[in-house]
Design an enzyme around this catalytic site. Structure first.
Site, PDB file in Angstrom:
ATOM      1  N   GLY A   6      33.815   4.990  73.110  1.00 52.21           N
ATOM      2  CA  GLY A   6      34.342   6.281  73.507  1.00 52.21           C
ATOM      3  C   GLY A   6      33.213   7.269  73.701  1.00 52.21           C
ATOM      4  O   GLY A   6      32.108   7.076  73.191  1.00 52.21           O
ATOM      5  N   GLN A  19      29.206  15.345  74.433  1.00 51.09           N
ATOM      6  CA  GLN A  19      28.104  14.493  73.992  1.00 51.09           C
ATOM      7  C   GLN A  19      27.033  14.316  75.064  1.00 51.09           C
ATOM      8  O   GLN A  19      25.942  13.850  74.765  1.00 51.09           O
ATOM      9  CB  GLN A  19      28.622  13.123  73.550  1.00 51.09           C
ATOM     10  CG  GLN A  19      29.436  13.170  72.265  1.00 51.09           C
ATOM     11  CD  GLN A  19      29.959  11.804  71.899  1.00 51.09           C
ATOM     12  OE1 GLN A  19      31.024  11.399  72.338  1.00 51.09           O
ATOM     13  NE2 GLN A  19      29.175  11.086  71.104  1.00 51.09           N
ATOM     14  N   CYS A  67      28.908   6.573  65.790  1.00 46.52           N
ATOM     15  CA  CYS A  67      28.963   7.578  66.851  1.00 46.52           C
ATOM     16  C   CYS A  67      27.677   7.504  67.673  1.00 46.52           C
ATOM     17  O   CYS A  67      26.587   7.384  67.107  1.00 46.52           O
ATOM     18  CB  CYS A  67      29.103   8.966  66.224  1.00 46.52           C
ATOM     19  SG  CYS A  67      29.217  10.309  67.427  1.00 46.52           S
ATOM     20  N   LEU A  68      27.823   7.581  68.993  1.00 49.41           N
ATOM     21  CA  LEU A  68      26.643   7.562  69.856  1.00 49.41           C
ATOM     22  C   LEU A  68      25.732   8.757  69.603  1.00 49.41           C
ATOM     23  O   LEU A  68      24.530   8.682  69.849  1.00 49.41           O
ATOM     24  CB  LEU A  68      27.059   7.525  71.328  1.00 49.41           C
ATOM     25  CG  LEU A  68      27.788   6.259  71.787  1.00 49.41           C
ATOM     26  CD1 LEU A  68      28.152   6.363  73.265  1.00 49.41           C
ATOM     27  CD2 LEU A  68      26.965   5.016  71.524  1.00 49.41           C
ATOM     28  N   HIS A  86      38.563  10.419  66.866  1.00 46.76           N
ATOM     29  CA  HIS A  86      37.112  10.612  66.790  1.00 46.76           C
ATOM     30  C   HIS A  86      36.627  11.410  68.002  1.00 46.76           C
ATOM     31  O   HIS A  86      35.902  12.401  67.852  1.00 46.76           O
ATOM     32  CB  HIS A  86      36.424   9.239  66.733  1.00 46.76           C
ATOM     33  CG  HIS A  86      34.933   9.318  66.720  1.00 46.76           C
ATOM     34  ND1 HIS A  86      34.198   9.072  65.585  1.00 46.76           N
ATOM     35  CD2 HIS A  86      34.031   9.606  67.697  1.00 46.76           C
ATOM     36  CE1 HIS A  86      32.904   9.207  65.872  1.00 46.76           C
ATOM     37  NE2 HIS A  86      32.782   9.527  67.155  1.00 46.76           N
ATOM     38  N   GLU A  87      37.026  10.986  69.208  1.00 50.61           N
ATOM     39  CA  GLU A  87      36.565  11.669  70.421  1.00 50.61           C
ATOM     40  C   GLU A  87      37.132  13.079  70.530  1.00 50.61           C
ATOM     41  O   GLU A  87      36.440  14.006  70.947  1.00 50.61           O
ATOM     42  CB  GLU A  87      36.900  10.847  71.669  1.00 50.61           C
ATOM     43  CG  GLU A  87      36.231   9.490  71.730  1.00 50.61           C
ATOM     44  CD  GLU A  87      34.730   9.497  71.484  1.00 50.61           C
ATOM     45  OE1 GLU A  87      34.052  10.480  71.858  1.00 50.61           O
ATOM     46  OE2 GLU A  87      34.219   8.530  70.903  1.00 50.61           O
ATOM     47  N   HIS A 126      35.179  15.655  68.686  1.00 51.95           N
ATOM     48  CA  HIS A 126      34.027  16.167  69.433  1.00 51.95           C
ATOM     49  C   HIS A 126      34.424  17.358  70.303  1.00 51.95           C
ATOM     50  O   HIS A 126      33.674  18.323  70.408  1.00 51.95           O
ATOM     51  CB  HIS A 126      33.438  15.077  70.343  1.00 51.95           C
ATOM     52  CG  HIS A 126      32.553  14.100  69.647  1.00 51.95           C
ATOM     53  ND1 HIS A 126      31.368  14.445  69.042  1.00 51.95           N
ATOM     54  CD2 HIS A 126      32.681  12.761  69.481  1.00 51.95           C
ATOM     55  CE1 HIS A 126      30.801  13.380  68.535  1.00 51.95           C
ATOM     56  NE2 HIS A 126      31.578  12.337  68.777  1.00 51.95           N
TER      57      HIS A 126
END
Length: 179
Positions: A45, A50, A101-102, A143-144, A147
């Site tokens: 995701g 991000q 997480c990226l 999660h996304e 953000h």
């Protein structure tokens, strides 16, 4: 085009994203770039913030085969979810899952989230969609979406786990700045 993923503690990650009002080629390019970036970095995701774009846009692609079972991490294009202006309208249950997480590479921690959710969002053409998600897909959505509201998953950790993370993260940043 692959874009740079912003990493913690960059203040951009704290920005609250704004709703998309125009569904045009610029949005389509953003979605395509997000998909290229997510694939390049091995994520499931990615939220637009991000990559430095403060719009309520996210993508998710759980590695599943056509029968719906995990497929050695391969992401199929037909499983890609592109969500614009998403809103969770229902959540229930509770699930603990180890997340990464990226924007916080190399760190994973257990987070408690709702097990089942219903999300309303718009697709790239501006058509309203509704999706029921559970288990890992529900976790990815939550999660996304976090953000988009200016939060990262480590904010869900207990005080002690957060302190441990901060210590490990400083070490990680120091080691990687020498490379």
């Amino acid at each position: 085009m692959v874009r740079e993923v912003i990493t913690y503690p960059n203040p951009i990650l704290r920005k609250k994203s704004k709703d998309v009002e125009v569904f045009d080629q610029k949005l389509h390019t953003l979605l395509d770039d997000m998909n290229d970036t997510m694939k390049q970095h091995g994520g499931v995701g990615l939220a637009a913030i991000q990559i430095g774009i403060d719009l309520n846009v996210l993508i998710i692609n759980i590695p599943l085969d056509k029968e719906g079972s995990e497929d050695d991490g391969k992401q199929l294009d037909e499983n890609l979810i592109e969500a614009i202006n998403p809103v969770i309208t229902h959540k229930d249950g509770e699930l603990v899952f180890t997340e990464g997480c990226l924007s916080i590479p190399g760190f994973h921690a257990e987070v408690t989230r709702a097990e089942n959710i219903i999300v309303e969002y718009f697709d790239r053409q501006g058509q309203k969609q509704t999706m029921e998600a559970n288990d890992f897909l529900a976790i990815a959505w939550q999660h996304e979406m976090e953000h988009l509201s200016g939060h990262v998953f480590i904010e869900n950790l207990s005080f002690l786990k957060r302190k441990k993370f901060e210590k490990e993260w400083k070490r990680y940043l120091k080691e990687n700045s020498k490379k």
